[in-house]
Design a protein around this motif. Structure first.
Motif, short mmCIF file in Angstrom:
data_model
loop_
_atom_site.label_atom_id
_atom_site.label_comp_id
_atom_site.label_asym_id
_atom_site.label_seq_id
_atom_site.Cartn_x
_atom_site.Cartn_y
_atom_site.Cartn_z
N ALA A 177 -28.07 -13.77 88.45
CA ALA A 177 -28.66 -13.47 89.74
C ALA A 177 -30.01 -14.15 89.94
O ALA A 177 -30.42 -14.40 91.07
CB ALA A 177 -28.82 -11.96 89.91
N SER A 178 -30.74 -14.42 88.87
CA SER A 178 -32.06 -15.06 88.99
C SER A 178 -31.89 -16.57 88.97
O SER A 178 -31.05 -17.12 88.24
CB SER A 178 -32.99 -14.61 87.86
OG SER A 178 -32.49 -15.05 86.61
N LEU A 179 -32.71 -17.26 89.76
CA LEU A 179 -32.57 -18.71 89.90
C LEU A 179 -32.78 -19.48 88.60
O LEU A 179 -32.08 -20.46 88.35
CB LEU A 179 -33.52 -19.22 90.99
CG LEU A 179 -33.07 -18.89 92.42
CD1 LEU A 179 -34.17 -19.24 93.42
CD2 LEU A 179 -31.79 -19.62 92.77
N PRO A 180 -33.73 -19.11 87.72
CA PRO A 180 -33.83 -19.84 86.45
C PRO A 180 -32.53 -19.79 85.65
O PRO A 180 -32.10 -20.79 85.07
CB PRO A 180 -34.98 -19.13 85.72
CG PRO A 180 -35.83 -18.60 86.81
CD PRO A 180 -34.86 -18.16 87.87
N ASN A 181 -31.90 -18.62 85.61
CA ASN A 181 -30.65 -18.50 84.87
C ASN A 181 -29.52 -19.27 85.56
O ASN A 181 -28.67 -19.88 84.90
CB ASN A 181 -30.25 -17.02 84.74
CG ASN A 181 -31.14 -16.28 83.77
OD1 ASN A 181 -31.93 -16.87 83.04
ND2 ASN A 181 -31.04 -14.97 83.77
#
Length: 298
Positions: free
Chosen positions: A243-247
Motif C-alpha cells: 500500500a505504501s509507495l516505497p514498497n
C-alpha cells in the motif's frame, strides 16, 4: 476528469501535448494508449540535492533540527514522533485520533518504565533481505528512558481541524495535561519536523516517499471501514501486495505497513517502540530504503 489511466488517456489524446508524470510507471501506460508522456521526477526530490543528499552539510541539518526543537518547545532529551495523518479532511479525521492514541499508549508505557516486549528482542524485520542487521547490545536490548513528544505538521488549510482533533482526543483520554506533549505546526514547517523527528508514523500516500527521500524512519499506516477494507483485499490484494509507495516502487517490503484491522493503537505503539528503541538500526534501515527508492524517483 476521467479517473482511470486508460480513460484519462482517451480524454487527453486529442490535446497533443506531453503529459508530465510524477511516477515512472504511468509513462509506459500512457504511451501505449497513444498519449505523449514524460517522467519528470517526483516532487519528493525537491529538497534533495543532485548528489542524492539533502541540502546542506550534516552539521547544518542537525543545527536546523535543533533550532526547530527549540522553536516548537520540544525537550532536547525527548524522542520525537512525527504524526502524519494525511492531507484530506476525511482522512485526517479518521487517522489522526488513531495515531494520537497509539502515541499516547507508547508514551504511557515509557512513563511506567515497561521493558521492551520480549517477542521483539533480537528479532530482525520481516523483510530481512533489505534491512541492515545491527547486533550491538545498544540496538537490540537498551531502552531509551527519556520522554516521548509529538509533532503534527498540519496540511494546508487543516491547521484548525488538526488543533481541534488533538485537543479533543487527548482530553478524551484524560492526558491533555499529563500525557505526551503534542505540538501542531504549519505545513511550511514539515521539512524541519522531518529533520527533528526520530520516527514518523504516516498514512499511506505521497508522504511515505517524502519521508523515504529525507531518510526518516517510518511506519506506514492506513485504516478504513470494514466494507472498504474487504473490497480492497478481494479486488486489489491479489495484484497489489503493498500500500505504501516505497514498497510498491521496490516491489517488496522495505518499510512496515499497518493496514485495516492491523492498524490499531496497540500495533502503532509497538512498531514505533521497535524503531525508537533501536535508533541506530532504524536510521541505517531508513538510509538503505532511501538509496533503494531514490533511483525510481529521478
Amino acid at each position: 476528469r476521467p479517473s482511470s489511466p486508460p480513460s484519462r488517456a482517451s480524454f487527453h489524446r486529442s490535446t497533443r501535448c506531453p503529459r508530465p508524470r510524477a511516477l515512472p510507471h504511468p509513462e509506459a501506460l500512457f504511451r501505449r494508449a497513444g498519449v505523449p508522456a514524460t517522467f519528470v521526477g517526483h516532487p519528493a526530490l525537491d529538497d534533495v540535492a543532485i548528489g542524492g543528499e539533502p541540502p546542506g552539510t550534516a552539521a547544518e541539518r542537525a543545527a536546523e533540527a535543533a533550532a526547530f526543537r527549540r522553536e516548537v518547545g520540544l525537550s532536547p532529551c525527548a524522542q520525537v514522533l512525527c504524526l502524519l495523518p494525511g492531507s484530506r479532511a476525511q482522512e485526517v479525521r479518521a487517522m489522526l485520533p488513531l495515531l494520537l492514541r497509539g502515541a499516547e499508549s507508547l508514551a504511557e508505557r515509557r512513563r511506567r518504565g515497561e521493558a521492551l516486549s520480549s517477542r521483539w528482542a533480537g528479532l530482525a524485520r520481516g523483510a530481512a533481505d533489505t534491512h541492515v542487521r545491527d547486533t550491538s547490545t545498544t540496538c537490540l536490548g537498551a531502552r531509551p528512558t527519556g520522554p516521548i513528544e509529538l509533532v503534527v505538521p498540519a496540511a494546508p488549510g487543516m491547521r484548525g481541524e488538526v488543533d481541534r482533533i488533538v485537543l479533543e482526543t487527548l482530553a478524551a483520554r484524560g492526558t491533555a495535561g499529563g500525557g505526551a506533549r503534542c505540538s501542531v505546526v504549519g505545513s511550511g514547517s514539515r521539512r524541519a519536523a522531518f529533520g527533528a523527528a526520530d520516527v514518523a508514523i504516516a498514512a499511506c500516500g505521497t508522504i511515505n516517499l517524502e519521508l523515504a527521500a529525507a531518510g526518516v524512519p517510518q511506519v506506514a499506516v492506513y485504516s478504513t471501514s470494514w466494507l472498504t477494507g474487504f473490497v480492497i483485499r478481494r479486488l486489489l490484494r491479489p495484484v497489489l501486495r503493498h500500500a505504501s509507495l516505497p514498497n510498491i516502487l521496490a516491489g517488496r517490503t522495505l518499510l512496515t505497513e499497518l493496514l485495516f484491522e492491523d492498524c490499531t493503537p496497540c500495533r502503532i505503539a509497538e512498531e514505533a517502540d521497535f524503531l525508537l528503541a533501536r535508533p541506530s538500526l532504524a536510521r541505517a534501515e531508513a538510509a538503505q530504503i532511501r538509496q533503494l527508492v531514490l533511483p525510481s524517483l529521478r
